[in-house]
Write a protein that holds these residues in place. Structure first.
Motif, PDB file in Angstrom:
ATOM      1  N   ASN A 129       0.850  -1.183   0.000  1.00 36.35           N
ATOM      2  CA  ASN A 129       0.000   0.000   0.000  1.00 36.35           C
ATOM      3  C   ASN A 129       0.890   1.239   0.000  1.00 36.35           C
ATOM      4  O   ASN A 129       1.270   1.757   1.050  1.00 36.35           O
ATOM      5  N   ARG A 130       1.251   1.677  -1.212  1.00 37.62           N
ATOM      6  CA  ARG A 130       2.153   2.812  -1.383  1.00 37.62           C
ATOM      7  C   ARG A 130       1.716   3.564  -2.648  1.00 37.62           C
ATOM      8  O   ARG A 130       1.331   2.949  -3.633  1.00 37.62           O
ATOM      9  N   PRO A 131       1.785   4.884  -2.644  1.00 41.90           N
ATOM     10  CA  PRO A 131       1.418   5.634  -3.846  1.00 41.90           C
ATOM     11  C   PRO A 131       2.269   5.216  -5.045  1.00 41.90           C
ATOM     12  O   PRO A 131       3.472   4.993  -4.919  1.00 41.90           O
ATOM     13  N   ALA A 132       1.611   5.088  -6.203  1.00 40.10           N
ATOM     14  CA  ALA A 132       2.300   4.674  -7.431  1.00 40.10           C
ATOM     15  C   ALA A 132       1.777   5.506  -8.598  1.00 40.10           C
ATOM     16  O   ALA A 132       0.758   6.185  -8.504  1.00 40.10           O
ATOM     17  N   LYS A 133       2.517   5.418  -9.714  1.00 42.70           N
ATOM     18  CA  LYS A 133       2.059   6.094 -10.931  1.00 42.70           C
ATOM     19  C   LYS A 133       0.703   5.535 -11.343  1.00 42.70           C
ATOM     20  O   LYS A 133       0.356   4.403 -10.995  1.00 42.70           O
ATOM     21  N   ARG A 134      -0.055   6.303 -12.101  1.00 38.22           N
ATOM     22  CA  ARG A 134      -1.375   5.876 -12.552  1.00 38.22           C
ATOM     23  C   ARG A 134      -1.265   4.566 -13.341  1.00 38.22           C
ATOM     24  O   ARG A 134      -0.461   4.447 -14.249  1.00 38.22           O
ATOM     25  N   GLY A 135      -2.073   3.582 -12.969  1.00 33.62           N
ATOM     26  CA  GLY A 135      -2.086   2.288 -13.644  1.00 33.62           C
ATOM     27  C   GLY A 135      -1.014   1.326 -13.146  1.00 33.62           C
ATOM     28  O   GLY A 135      -0.910   0.209 -13.639  1.00 33.62           O
ATOM     29  N   PHE A 136      -0.218   1.759 -12.190  1.00 31.61           N
ATOM     30  CA  PHE A 136       0.857   0.921 -11.657  1.00 31.61           C
ATOM     31  C   PHE A 136       0.574   0.598 -10.193  1.00 31.61           C
ATOM     32  O   PHE A 136      -0.290   1.191  -9.571  1.00 31.61           O
ATOM     33  N   GLY A 137       1.337  -0.332  -9.658  1.00 31.50           N
ATOM     34  CA  GLY A 137       1.228  -0.679  -8.244  1.00 31.50           C
ATOM     35  C   GLY A 137       2.568  -1.165  -7.727  1.00 31.50           C
ATOM     36  O   GLY A 137       3.445  -1.556  -8.504  1.00 31.50           O
ATOM     37  N   TRP A 138       2.723  -1.131  -6.429  1.00 30.46           N
ATOM     38  CA  TRP A 138       3.946  -1.610  -5.783  1.00 30.46           C
ATOM     39  C   TRP A 138       3.730  -3.028  -5.300  1.00 30.46           C
ATOM     40  O   TRP A 138       2.670  -3.365  -4.772  1.00 30.46           O
ATOM     41  N   TYR A 139       4.763  -3.862  -5.459  1.00 32.70           N
ATOM     42  CA  TYR A 139       4.698  -5.260  -5.062  1.00 32.70           C
ATOM     43  C   TYR A 139       5.965  -5.639  -4.313  1.00 32.70           C
ATOM     44  O   TYR A 139       7.023  -5.056  -4.515  1.00 32.70           O
ATOM     45  N   ARG A 140       5.843  -6.654  -3.455  1.00 33.16           N
ATOM     46  CA  ARG A 140       6.989  -7.162  -2.687  1.00 33.16           C
ATOM     47  C   ARG A 140       7.125  -8.664  -2.971  1.00 33.16           C
ATOM     48  O   ARG A 140       6.161  -9.418  -2.890  1.00 33.16           O
ATOM     49  N   PHE A 141       8.353  -9.050  -3.309  1.00 30.76           N
ATOM     50  CA  PHE A 141       8.680 -10.459  -3.458  1.00 30.76           C
ATOM     51  C   PHE A 141       9.998 -10.689  -2.739  1.00 30.76           C
ATOM     52  O   PHE A 141      11.017 -10.085  -3.092  1.00 30.76           O
ATOM     53  N   LYS A 142       9.972 -11.528  -1.717  1.00 32.19           N
ATOM     54  CA  LYS A 142      11.120 -11.727  -0.831  1.00 32.19           C
ATOM     55  C   LYS A 142      11.539 -10.356  -0.298  1.00 32.19           C
ATOM     56  O   LYS A 142      10.714  -9.652   0.262  1.00 32.19           O
ATOM     57  N   HIS A 143      12.783  -9.950  -0.480  1.00 32.61           N
ATOM     58  CA  HIS A 143      13.228  -8.633   0.006  1.00 32.61           C
ATOM     59  C   HIS A 143      13.234  -7.581  -1.100  1.00 32.61           C
ATOM     60  O   HIS A 143      13.742  -6.494  -0.911  1.00 32.61           O
ATOM     61  N   HIS A 144      12.657  -7.906  -2.252  1.00 30.76           N
ATOM     62  CA  HIS A 144      12.612  -6.974  -3.388  1.00 30.76           C
ATOM     63  C   HIS A 144      11.268  -6.250  -3.410  1.00 30.76           C
ATOM     64  O   HIS A 144      10.229  -6.866  -3.232  1.00 30.76           O
TER      65      HIS A 144
END
Length: 76
Positions: free
Chosen positions: A28-43
């Motif tokens: 849950n973090r602000p992102a560019k329009r049409g994009f989203g933030w994701y977490r995989f392991k420590h990335h």
């Protein structure tokens, strides 16, 4: 058309799992329009949609496996 190697199942909203034990989560973090933030392991990464996030996670899996194989070869 690209496809994923692993079968990503939606565990609960914003969280995908594979039978191999990999987990991909939304952040849950602000992102560019049409994009989203994701977490995989420590990335953490910003991509356009969950399918692109799954492809990015699979690139990271492949990279980790190649690094592990190189380390094993160096030990031999």
């Amino acid at each position: 058309m690209k496809s994923t190697k692993y079968n990503w199942l939606l565990n609960f909203p914003g969280n995908w799992k594979t039978k191999e034990g990999y987990t991909l989560s939304t952040i849950n973090r602000p992102a560019k329009r049409g994009f989203g933030w994701y977490r995989f392991k420590h990335h953490e990464f910003e991509v356009q949609g969950s399918f692109q996030a799954q492809l990015k996670a699979e690139e990271l899996i492949k990279s980790d496996l190649e690094t592990f194989k190189r380390a094993l070869n160096n030990m031999a």
